[in-house]
Design a protein around this motif. Structure first.
Motif, mmCIF file in Angstrom:
data_model
loop_
_atom_site.group_PDB
_atom_site.id
_atom_site.type_symbol
_atom_site.label_atom_id
_atom_site.label_comp_id
_atom_site.label_asym_id
_atom_site.label_seq_id
_atom_site.Cartn_x
_atom_site.Cartn_y
_atom_site.Cartn_z
ATOM 1 N N ALA A 1 -21.819 13.724 1.691
ATOM 2 C CA ALA A 1 -20.394 13.851 1.347
ATOM 3 C C ALA A 1 -19.695 14.862 2.233
ATOM 4 N N GLU A 2 -20.332 16.027 2.452
ATOM 5 C CA GLU A 2 -19.695 17.055 3.262
ATOM 6 C C GLU A 2 -19.518 16.571 4.694
ATOM 7 N N HIS A 3 -20.539 15.858 5.191
ATOM 8 C CA HIS A 3 -20.449 15.338 6.551
ATOM 9 C C HIS A 3 -19.308 14.331 6.670
ATOM 10 N N LEU A 4 -19.095 13.530 5.606
ATOM 11 C CA LEU A 4 -18.055 12.520 5.653
ATOM 12 C C LEU A 4 -16.666 13.130 5.720
ATOM 13 N N ASP A 5 -16.529 14.370 5.281
ATOM 14 C CA ASP A 5 -15.242 15.030 5.312
ATOM 15 C C ASP A 5 -15.058 15.861 6.574
ATOM 16 N N GLU A 6 -15.845 15.613 7.613
ATOM 17 C CA GLU A 6 -15.693 16.385 8.835
ATOM 18 C C GLU A 6 -14.326 16.114 9.446
ATOM 19 N N ASP A 7 -13.817 17.108 10.160
ATOM 20 C CA ASP A 7 -12.497 16.982 10.764
ATOM 21 C C ASP A 7 -12.471 15.853 11.795
ATOM 22 N N GLU B 1 -4.721 21.570 5.763
ATOM 23 C CA GLU B 1 -5.660 20.930 4.854
ATOM 24 C C GLU B 1 -5.649 21.646 3.523
ATOM 25 N N GLY B 2 -6.119 20.946 2.500
ATOM 26 C CA GLY B 2 -6.227 21.505 1.158
ATOM 27 C C GLY B 2 -7.233 20.707 0.364
ATOM 28 N N GLY B 3 -7.275 20.944 -0.937
ATOM 29 C CA GLY B 3 -8.265 20.285 -1.766
ATOM 30 C C GLY B 3 -8.079 18.786 -1.837
ATOM 31 N N PHE B 4 -6.845 18.303 -1.595
ATOM 32 C CA PHE B 4 -6.579 16.876 -1.738
ATOM 33 C C PHE B 4 -6.860 16.098 -0.460
ATOM 34 N N GLY B 5 -6.697 16.740 0.667
ATOM 35 C CA GLY B 5 -6.922 16.029 1.914
ATOM 36 C C GLY B 5 -6.479 16.850 3.100
ATOM 37 N N ALA C 1 3.317 11.128 15.132
ATOM 38 C CA ALA C 1 3.265 10.838 13.700
ATOM 39 C C ALA C 1 2.359 11.852 13.026
ATOM 40 N N ALA C 2 2.425 11.865 11.726
ATOM 41 C CA ALA C 2 1.510 12.660 10.912
ATOM 42 C C ALA C 2 0.610 11.701 10.151
ATOM 43 N N ILE C 3 -0.668 12.008 10.104
ATOM 44 C CA ILE C 3 -1.621 11.155 9.384
ATOM 45 C C ILE C 3 -2.236 11.969 8.252
ATOM 46 N N LYS C 4 -2.040 11.484 7.049
ATOM 47 C CA LYS C 4 -2.600 12.145 5.870
ATOM 48 C C LYS C 4 -3.876 11.418 5.460
ATOM 49 N N VAL C 5 -4.993 12.151 5.457
ATOM 50 C CA VAL C 5 -6.297 11.567 5.142
ATOM 51 C C VAL C 5 -6.742 12.076 3.780
ATOM 52 N N LEU C 6 -6.979 11.165 2.877
ATOM 53 C CA LEU C 6 -7.430 11.512 1.530
ATOM 54 C C LEU C 6 -8.855 12.036 1.586
ATOM 55 N N ALA C 7 -9.131 13.132 0.883
ATOM 56 C CA ALA C 7 -10.475 13.710 0.884
ATOM 57 C C ALA C 7 -11.496 12.705 0.370
#
Length: 527
Positions: A29-35, A53-57, A71-77
């Motif tokens: 899971a932690e690896h999947l949230d890499e930048d 970044e924050g707790g949501f994404g 553009a800005a890209i918002k990635v869900l955690a």
């Protein structure tokens, strides 16, 4: 390096699209949230860097390699990409914005899923800051500037209502302020994550809000929202009145140390006169704001545009010139402590991320993803508020509510705070006081009673203090609040004697796997 898999034919992904990621071991899971590193392709765009970044994404700056559009890209955690309710709201926000399509509403123009299962959407990249940041930097706005800003907000709300969408979370943090070439304000309405969909608009949503559940930000919630009553367009008009009050006075009409107390005031307390808070404000505005903030929905204007017209009439009655274009001085157009923002709520004063400050935490919705299941708690609050309303209307004693307080105290947050604002507005210039205290004392409040406070990696002790931190130096310091079983909450800011900071660590939650290919067609709001 993560890459993307955008949906085909412009269709939003189904909520079951996260099932592939759910099947992976939790250790990944932690690896999947890499930048996402610069150069990573996300749909048609290439990542240039991280904005916040924050707790949501996480929010990234990106550019189209062929036409050069930024553009800005918002990635869900990752944690919430496996939460069907949160993905449902993420999708609904993008669909709602594209259903309305208005110049004063943030534009979201692409949606997809990364190969690791994280959802994202692509939105316009804005330069400026949220209205609460401008208030903190500049104090109350002059009526002409405030009304110019509110005109665009009113048009955005009316466009949303005409499309069958009630925002439900209008507040300064959800209004992004940009300026045209002449310095005229161009507001952009953000965050339709907890919008209520009515009529034909219901077809764009995959989730359903539980009937009678209070939803919104207590400082801006209408009385009917506070007691779990029916929410209509006039609920947004009420919040529009609260925002107007804050723009013209520098503070919201009601404050309290608890959600329950704040919601009770919204539902029962006499409305303070804005001119009693800001003595430079003509009293002609008091009546217009009072109509917008009427306890009974039927007594409010039916549309935000009609509410704005009341303000214009009040300004003309006070012989103020509000019919000419209004420009803001260039030095005041940009918040003093923000980066170029990605058209979403700031994590703190230094980055762009969907995390509102602690003073105005929302009870439920897209940016409330780190909140644990608080349904029983909020239900109890709603019952108590209803009891207070009934008692007040039946002749019982209503709570004693001061019209204003000299030092408003923000209610405690029920979820993580990446960054909280100072307890008093900050200005661009810091002037040394001749009687500056030799030792500053601060208080750090948290909804987690076992939390411990650290200043620049030095342990101060358990919340709330008070803590002596030495002589104020006008430098930024890092405050961190830690608690077992929670992620750290932190903020970087200058510290002054008497400051109160709100920081709430978020509970660590494990994603609950769902059988592959399953989709709930009638999702309820988990809060």
């Amino acid at each position: 390096m993560p890459s993307s898999s955008p949906t085909s034919d412009g269709e939003a992904p189904t909520l079951a699209s996260s099932s592939r990621a759910d099947a992976l071991p939790e250790a990944l899971a932690e690896h999947l949230d890499e930048d996402l590193e610069p150069g990573t392709e996300v749909g048609e765009y290439v990542i240039e860097g991280k904005l916040g970044e924050g707790g949501f994404g996480t929010v990234y700056r990106a550019k189209h390699p062929l036409i050069g559009k930024t553009a800005a890209i918002k990635v869900l955690a990752r944690e919430y990409s496996s939460n069907r309710e949160m993905v449902s709201r993420f999708v609904a926000e993008a669909r709602a914005v594209n259903t309305i399509r208005h110049t004063n509403i943030i534009d979201i123009f692409s949606f997809g899923t990364l190969e690791d299962g994280r959802h994202y959407f692509v939105m316009e990249l804005l330069d400026g800051g949220t209205v609460d940041q401008f208030l903190a930097d500049n104090g109350p706005l002059e009526p002409a500037l405030a009304l110019a800003l509110l005109r665009g907000v009113a048009r955005a709300l009316d466009a949303a209502h005409d499309s069958g969408i009630v925002h439900r979370d209008l507040k300064p943090e959800n209004i992004f302020l940009t300026f045209d070439d002449d310095g005229r304000p161009v507001p952009k309405l953000l965050d339709f994550g907890i919008a209520k969909l009515t009529g034909d608009a219901k077809a764009i949503s995959g989730h359903k809000t539980r009937t009678g559940a209070p939803i919104g930000t207590p400082q801006y919630m209408s009385p009917e929202q506070c007691v779990g009553g029916p929410v209509t367009e006039r609920s947004d008009v009420y919040a529009f009145g609260v925002v107007t009050f804050e723009l013209l006075t520098g503070e919201p009409p009601f404050t309290d140390t608890s959600f329950l107390g704040l919601m009770n005031k919204q539902a029962t307390a006499p409305r303070p006169a804005a001119s009693s808070v800001n003595d430079r404000l003509p009293a002609a505005f008091d009546g217009a704001i009072a109509k917008m903030m009427a306890i009974e929905p039927a007594e409010r204007p039916a549309r935000a545009g009609a509410a704005h017209e009341l303000l214009l009439q009040a300004a003309r009655a006070a012989e103020l010139d509000v019919d000419q274009p209004v420009s803001m001085p260039e030095a005041q157009r940009r918040p003093t402590a923000t980066l170029t923002s990605a058209a979403t709520q700031p994590a703190n004063r230094f980055s762009s991320d969907p995390r509102p400050p602690a003073s105005s935490r929302t009870i439920a919705g897209e940016d409330r993803a780190t909140t644990p299941p608080w349904g029983w708690f909020i239900g109890a609050m709603a019952i108590l508020v209803v009891i207070g309303v009934v008692a007040a209307r039946d002749g019982g004693e209503a709570p004693t509510t001061p019209a204003t307080t000299s030092e408003p105290t923000a209610p405690p947050s029920i979820e993580a705070v990446v960054g909280a604002p100072p307890s008093a507005p900050q200005t661009a210039t810091v002037t040394a006081a001749t009687n500056e205290p030799s030792v500053a004392t601060i208080t750090v409040r948290s909804a987690v009673p076992s939390a411990t406070v650290y200043l620049d990696e030095r342990r101060l002790g358990p919340v709330p203090g008070p803590f002596e931190i030495g002589t104020p130096d006008n430098l930024e310091h890092r405050l961190v609040v830690k608690a077992p079983g929670h992620t750290d909450a932190s903020v970087e800011r200058t510290l002054n004697d008497g400051d109160t900071i709100f920081l709430d660590p978020a509970p660590i939650r494990r994603p609950v796997p769902h059988p592959a290919g399953t989709v709930d067609r009638d999702l309820e709001d988990p809060y």
